[in-house]
Write a protein that holds these residues in place. Structure first.
Motif, PDB file in Angstrom:
ATOM      1  N   ILE A  98       0.838  -1.201   0.000  1.00 27.92           N
ATOM      2  CA  ILE A  98       0.000   0.000   0.000  1.00 27.92           C
ATOM      3  C   ILE A  98       0.872   1.249   0.000  1.00 27.92           C
ATOM      4  N   SER A  99       1.923   1.240   0.797  1.00 28.33           N
ATOM      5  CA  SER A  99       2.830   2.387   0.870  1.00 28.33           C
ATOM      6  C   SER A  99       3.431   2.691  -0.498  1.00 28.33           C
ATOM      7  N   ASN A 100       3.950   1.670  -1.163  1.00 33.15           N
ATOM      8  CA  ASN A 100       4.584   1.869  -2.472  1.00 33.15           C
ATOM      9  C   ASN A 100       3.565   2.283  -3.534  1.00 33.15           C
ATOM     10  N   ASN A 101       2.418   1.595  -3.559  1.00 29.40           N
ATOM     11  CA  ASN A 101       1.396   1.887  -4.574  1.00 29.40           C
ATOM     12  C   ASN A 101       0.824   3.286  -4.421  1.00 29.40           C
ATOM     13  N   SER A 102       0.597   3.687  -3.177  1.00 29.77           N
ATOM     14  CA  SER A 102      -0.015   4.998  -2.955  1.00 29.77           C
ATOM     15  C   SER A 102       0.937   6.123  -3.353  1.00 29.77           C
ATOM     16  N   ARG A 103       2.218   5.970  -3.053  1.00 25.01           N
ATOM     17  CA  ARG A 103       3.194   6.990  -3.463  1.00 25.01           C
ATOM     18  C   ARG A 103       3.252   7.104  -4.980  1.00 25.01           C
ATOM     19  N   ASP A 104       3.270   5.967  -5.665  1.00 20.23           N
ATOM     20  CA  ASP A 104       3.332   5.979  -7.132  1.00 20.23           C
ATOM     21  C   ASP A 104       2.088   6.630  -7.733  1.00 20.23           C
ATOM     22  N   LEU A 105       0.917   6.326  -7.166  1.00 14.60           N
ATOM     23  CA  LEU A 105      -0.329   6.885  -7.701  1.00 14.60           C
ATOM     24  C   LEU A 105      -0.368   8.397  -7.558  1.00 14.60           C
ATOM     25  N   VAL A 106      -0.053   8.898  -6.373  1.00 12.64           N
ATOM     26  CA  VAL A 106      -0.107  10.347  -6.153  1.00 12.64           C
ATOM     27  C   VAL A 106       0.889  11.061  -7.060  1.00 12.64           C
ATOM     28  N   LYS A 107       2.059  10.492  -7.214  1.00 15.90           N
ATOM     29  CA  LYS A 107       3.076  11.109  -8.073  1.00 15.90           C
ATOM     30  C   LYS A 107       2.612  11.194  -9.518  1.00 15.90           C
ATOM     31  N   SER A 108       1.912  10.175  -9.995  1.00 13.35           N
ATOM     32  CA  SER A 108       1.510  10.135 -11.403  1.00 13.35           C
ATOM     33  C   SER A 108       0.239  10.928 -11.704  1.00 13.35           C
ATOM     34  N   LYS A 109      -0.702  11.005 -10.747  1.00 16.33           N
ATOM     35  CA  LYS A 109      -2.002  11.607 -11.040  1.00 16.33           C
ATOM     36  C   LYS A 109      -2.317  12.872 -10.259  1.00 16.33           C
ATOM     37  N   PHE A 110      -1.632  13.101  -9.129  1.00 14.10           N
ATOM     38  CA  PHE A 110      -2.047  14.194  -8.254  1.00 14.10           C
ATOM     39  C   PHE A 110      -0.915  15.171  -7.938  1.00 14.10           C
ATOM     40  N   SER A 111       0.111  15.181  -8.760  1.00 14.50           N
ATOM     41  CA  SER A 111       1.168  16.176  -8.577  1.00 14.50           C
ATOM     42  C   SER A 111       0.653  17.543  -9.021  1.00 14.50           C
TER      43      SER A 111
END
Length: 286
Positions: free
Chosen positions: A252-265
């Motif tokens: 969850i930690s890894n996936n959530s960081r990747d998602l925010v970086k790609s879609k919510f920067s």
């Protein structure tokens, strides 16, 4: 660009006179029951583009008479940190207390009473933990009283409003983050809370509710855990599930960081906003 729908309702004369492209953003509280469908319907012919911060607002806006072709999605961007937490749970009951964090205004839709009741349950089950609440608001006296009545006041820290550097320190020191949002009796609702995105960007596993736009960022057991609204038993069980499954926490930690970086920067959301501005200019020229 009028940033809140309720402000737009007070700015109809300006919208009628303004010669350029016109845009309104909706964020959640401005779609409450405080305003009528009749009031909203006065807006749609006066703007080229209607922005909303989550897909969950689309049917609400359409029900209020907004033409679907005017609605655009524009997520709110956040700064992407260079640091993230180390998922070790080194103190979940022995040397160092587990730290559960919530960052929000102290208002009804944030579900802080559910957080406190769930925290009480995990203490009763023997977990060595502390709850850190960052923020302030009208419900603070009630929340303090609740923690006293539940005899857990010594384990609950009310930090007040913090600056960005201080908040970053809280995220980096957290083991779990919760935000049990809900819709209030008067229709006040979330879009996607920024603090959820911030926690995810630091890799803190987030537990939240299937409310409004939150499922657009949290996929259950992939980028966080989703529970039903207003259920502190489910929230406590989610805490325990994560504490007992370090592998799931790390995923969850890894996936959530990747998602925010790609879609919510901020970069991605500015790009989306500029597209909406260009669209508004083209439509105005027509």
């Amino acid at each position: 660009h009028i940033y809140q729908g309720d402000i737009a309702l007070r700015s109809i004369k300006l919208l009628k006179k303004f010669p350029g492209p016109r845009i309104i953003s909706f964020h959640g509280a401005d779609l409450s029951n405080s305003y009528t469908e009749c009031q909203y319907r006065k807006l749609w012919s006066l703007v080229e583009v209607v922005l909303c911060r989550c897909k969950a607002f689309y049917p609400i806006l359409e029900k209020l008479g907004c033409p679907n072709e005017k609605i655009r999605l524009n997520y709110t961007g956040i700064p992407i940190p260079t640091k993230h937490i180390d998922m070790n749970f080194s103190g979940c009951g022995k040397d160092k207390p587990l730290k559960i964090l919530q960052v929000s205004r102290f208002i009804e839709k944030k579900g802080l009473d559910i957080t406190i009741k769930a925290f009480k349950k995990i203490l009763d089950l023997g977990f060595n933990a502390r709850l850190v609440l960052v923020g302030d608001g009208p419900l603070k006296p009630n929340l303090i009283k609740m923690s006293i009545n539940l005899e857990i006041k010594s384990k609950v820290e009310f930090k007040g409003f913090l600056n960005q550097e201080e908040i970053e320190s809280e995220y980096l020191d957290a083991d779990l983050f919760c935000h049990p949002s809900r819709e209030t009796e008067y229709g006040d609702r979330e879009g996607i809370p920024n603090s959820i995105l911030e926690a995810m960007s630091y890799g803190v596993p987030v537990i939240s509710t299937s409310h409004s736009g939150i499922p657009e960022v949290i996929s259950d057991l992939k980028t966080g855990i989703l529970i039903k609204n207003d259920n502190y038993d489910l929230l406590a069980n989610a805490f325990i599930k994560l504490l007992n499954d370090k592998t799931l926490c790390q995923e969850i930690s890894n996936n959530s960081r990747d998602l925010v970086k790609s879609k919510f920067s901020i970069k991605e959301c500015v790009r989306s906003l500029e597209e909406s501005y260009n669209s508004a200019f083209c439509l105005r020229e027509l």
